[in-house]
Design an enzyme around this catalytic site. Structure first.
Site, mmCIF file in Angstrom:
data_model
loop_
_atom_site.group_PDB
_atom_site.id
_atom_site.type_symbol
_atom_site.label_atom_id
_atom_site.label_comp_id
_atom_site.label_asym_id
_atom_site.label_seq_id
_atom_site.Cartn_x
_atom_site.Cartn_y
_atom_site.Cartn_z
ATOM 1 N N GLU A 206 4.297 -5.283 7.409
ATOM 2 C CA GLU A 206 3.567 -4.192 8.072
ATOM 3 C C GLU A 206 3.997 -3.928 9.509
ATOM 4 O OE1 GLU A 206 2.209 -6.356 6.012
ATOM 5 O OE2 GLU A 206 0.766 -5.357 4.707
ATOM 6 N N GLY B 113 0.391 -4.909 0.909
ATOM 7 C CA GLY B 113 -0.798 -4.931 0.046
ATOM 8 C C GLY B 113 -0.553 -5.638 -1.276
ATOM 9 N N ALA C 17 0.874 -1.174 0.000
ATOM 10 C CA ALA C 17 0.000 0.000 0.000
ATOM 11 C C ALA C 17 0.910 1.224 0.000
ATOM 12 C CB ALA C 17 -0.869 -0.013 1.249
ATOM 13 N N GLU D 90 -0.953 -9.208 -0.492
ATOM 14 C CA GLU D 90 -2.391 -9.387 -0.213
ATOM 15 C C GLU D 90 -3.199 -9.407 -1.507
ATOM 16 O OE1 GLU D 90 -2.226 -6.128 2.706
ATOM 17 O OE2 GLU D 90 -3.273 -7.468 4.082
HETATM 18 N N1 COA Z 1 4.604 3.051 -0.671
HETATM 19 C C1 COA Z 1 5.018 4.203 -1.230
HETATM 20 N N2 COA Z 1 6.123 4.319 -1.961
HETATM 21 C C2 COA Z 1 6.872 3.207 -2.141
HETATM 22 C C3 COA Z 1 6.511 1.972 -1.585
HETATM 23 C C4 COA Z 1 5.325 1.907 -0.818
HETATM 24 N N3 COA Z 1 4.879 0.780 -0.262
HETATM 25 N N4 COA Z 1 7.436 1.045 -1.919
HETATM 26 C C5 COA Z 1 8.343 1.701 -2.671
HETATM 27 N N5 COA Z 1 8.006 3.005 -2.799
HETATM 28 C C6 COA Z 1 8.721 4.054 -3.540
HETATM 29 C C7 COA Z 1 9.947 4.556 -2.779
HETATM 30 O O1 COA Z 1 9.552 5.524 -1.834
HETATM 31 C C8 COA Z 1 10.752 5.133 -3.904
HETATM 32 O O2 COA Z 1 10.200 6.373 -4.286
HETATM 33 P P1 COA Z 1 11.184 7.667 -4.543
HETATM 34 O O3 COA Z 1 12.086 7.222 -5.663
HETATM 35 O O4 COA Z 1 10.226 8.740 -4.925
HETATM 36 O O5 COA Z 1 11.918 7.879 -3.274
HETATM 37 C C9 COA Z 1 10.485 4.175 -5.056
HETATM 38 O O6 COA Z 1 9.249 3.516 -4.742
HETATM 39 C C10 COA Z 1 11.561 3.104 -5.239
HETATM 40 O O7 COA Z 1 11.703 2.414 -4.002
HETATM 41 P P2 COA Z 1 13.114 2.252 -3.245
HETATM 42 O O8 COA Z 1 12.825 2.027 -1.792
HETATM 43 O O9 COA Z 1 14.039 3.365 -3.597
HETATM 44 O O10 COA Z 1 13.640 0.897 -3.917
HETATM 45 P P3 COA Z 1 14.673 -0.140 -3.287
HETATM 46 O O11 COA Z 1 15.064 -1.061 -4.409
HETATM 47 O O12 COA Z 1 15.759 0.554 -2.550
HETATM 48 O O13 COA Z 1 13.821 -0.989 -2.203
HETATM 49 C C11 COA Z 1 11.867 -2.154 -1.384
HETATM 50 C C12 COA Z 1 12.759 -1.795 -2.604
HETATM 51 C C13 COA Z 1 10.650 -2.891 -1.903
HETATM 52 C C14 COA Z 1 12.671 -3.087 -0.440
HETATM 53 C C15 COA Z 1 11.505 -0.863 -0.640
HETATM 54 O O14 COA Z 1 10.928 0.050 -1.587
HETATM 55 C C16 COA Z 1 10.466 -1.053 0.458
HETATM 56 O O15 COA Z 1 10.809 -1.553 1.521
HETATM 57 N N6 COA Z 1 9.209 -0.630 0.224
HETATM 58 C C17 COA Z 1 8.169 -0.658 1.207
HETATM 59 C C18 COA Z 1 7.665 -2.088 1.423
HETATM 60 C C19 COA Z 1 6.598 -2.126 2.509
HETATM 61 O O16 COA Z 1 6.860 -1.909 3.676
HETATM 62 N N7 COA Z 1 5.374 -2.408 2.081
HETATM 63 C C20 COA Z 1 4.256 -2.556 2.973
HETATM 64 C C21 COA Z 1 3.454 -1.324 3.013
HETATM 65 S S1 COA Z 1 2.104 -1.483 4.141
#
Ligand code: COA
Length: 260
Positions: free
Chosen positions: A135, A112, A66, A115
């Site tokens: 989460e 999400g 999400a 999910e």
């Molecule tokens: N919500 C909003 N933005 C998200 C996102 C999310 N769940 N997941 C990734 N993004 C965005 C990042 O903020 C980044 O945006 P920016 O370039 O404007 O800063 C872009 O997507 C790329 O992500 P980034 O984190 O730079 O990539 P990465 O390869 O370093 O890491 C992940 C990849 C998936 C490990 C990392 O993005 C992450 O941990 N995301 C969140 C996962 C999460 O907790 N999801 C559950 C949400 S309830």
């Protein structure tokens, strides 16, 4: 229909819906959830769509969760509303759709995103996929059905561990857990989904939607799945597909189902 956050393409009986926010790793904001609802609804109403494939754009993510930026300042009521609306519009909606839905998990499927994949009828992953429900690392719990569907798919103990550790599993572990049905290369992911979709399409779409209902009934509180099976089994006897299927078998030819 034009969407801002997703693509929907129809070809040879298959509608492929692609979440198209690669710069945000296809994170689900409320607008994307609304557009997905509309796209799934349209595909389900379209009788020529026999199977729906849901995937993410780019080579990195199915859906990274999400959209955290959207709910970071929500209060208790807003949090409950976010979860309830999302479940109704998308996650429960997909699970109960009468058209089969295959999730093509092409990278990160987190929060999400996992999910969403779990709400689909089954999942196929590319070998670079990583899945998890992180989460609790954000101080929240899965709110789009994850606490219910993950234990259904992998068992309670594994679900507890995945949710408590907020860790990720790779595609092979997901296969081993039964969370995905097949693992293939990224290049072969959509072709494999389409191959399986073509096998599904040879069968009666009316009987398949009855089967989805009966299988889902097993997981619904207060509903006896065996009773639903009896009712849906009986309903099949009133369909043109049943007449065609049984007649074709007796005439030793391939059935040509009218889908009615
Ligand atoms: N919500 C909003 N933005 C998200 C996102 C999310 N769940 N997941 C990734 N993004 C965005 C990042 O903020 C980044 O945006 P920016 O370039 O404007 O800063 C872009 O997507 C790329 O992500 P980034 O984190 O730079 O990539 P990465 O390869 O370093 O890491 C992940 C990849 C998936 C490990 C990392 O993005 C992450 O941990 N995301 C969140 C996962 C999460 O907790 N999801 C559950 C949400 S309830």
């Amino acid at each position: 229909m034009n969407y801002d956050n997703i693509l929907s393409q129809f070809q040879n009986g298959i509608t492929t819906i692609t979440i198209n926010r690669p710069n945000k790793l296809n994170a689900l904001n409320t607008e994307t959830i609304q557009e997905l609802h509309e796209a799934f609804n349209m595909a389900d109403l379209d009788k020529s769509t026999k199977v729906i494939i849901i995937t993410g754009s780019g080579e990195k993510a199915f859906v990274a969760g999400a959209d955290i930026s959207e709910f970071a300042d929500y209060d208790v009521e807003e949090g409950q509303e976010l979860s309830a609306e999302g479940q109704e519009l998308l996650f429960n909606y997909i699970e109960n759709l009468s058209t089969p839905v295959i999730a093509a998990v092409n990278g990160f499927a987190l929060g999400g995103g996992l999910e969403l994949a779990m709400a689909a009828h089954f999942r196929i992953a590319s070998d670079n996929a990583k899945m998890g429900l992180p989460e609790v690392s954000l101080g929240v719990i899965p709110g789009y059905g994850g606490t219910q569907r993950l234990p259904q798919l992998v068992g309670k103990g594994r679900a507890m561990e995945m949710i408590m550790t907020a860790g990720m599993i790779d595609a092979n572990q997901a296969l081993n857990y039964g969370l995905v049905n097949h693992v293939t290369t990224l290049e072969e992911l959509i072709p494999l989904c389409e191959k399986i979709a073509r096998k599904i399409m040879r069968n009666s779409s009316v009987a398949i939607s009855s089967a989805i209902k009966a299988i889902n009934a097993n997981f619904k509180d207060g509903i006896n799945g065996f009773d639903v099976e009896i009712e849906e089994f009986g309903n099949c006897f009133g369909t043109e597909d049943f007449t065609e299927g049984t007649t074709a078998f007796l005439e030793k030819r391939k059935a040509d189902f009218p889908g009615a």
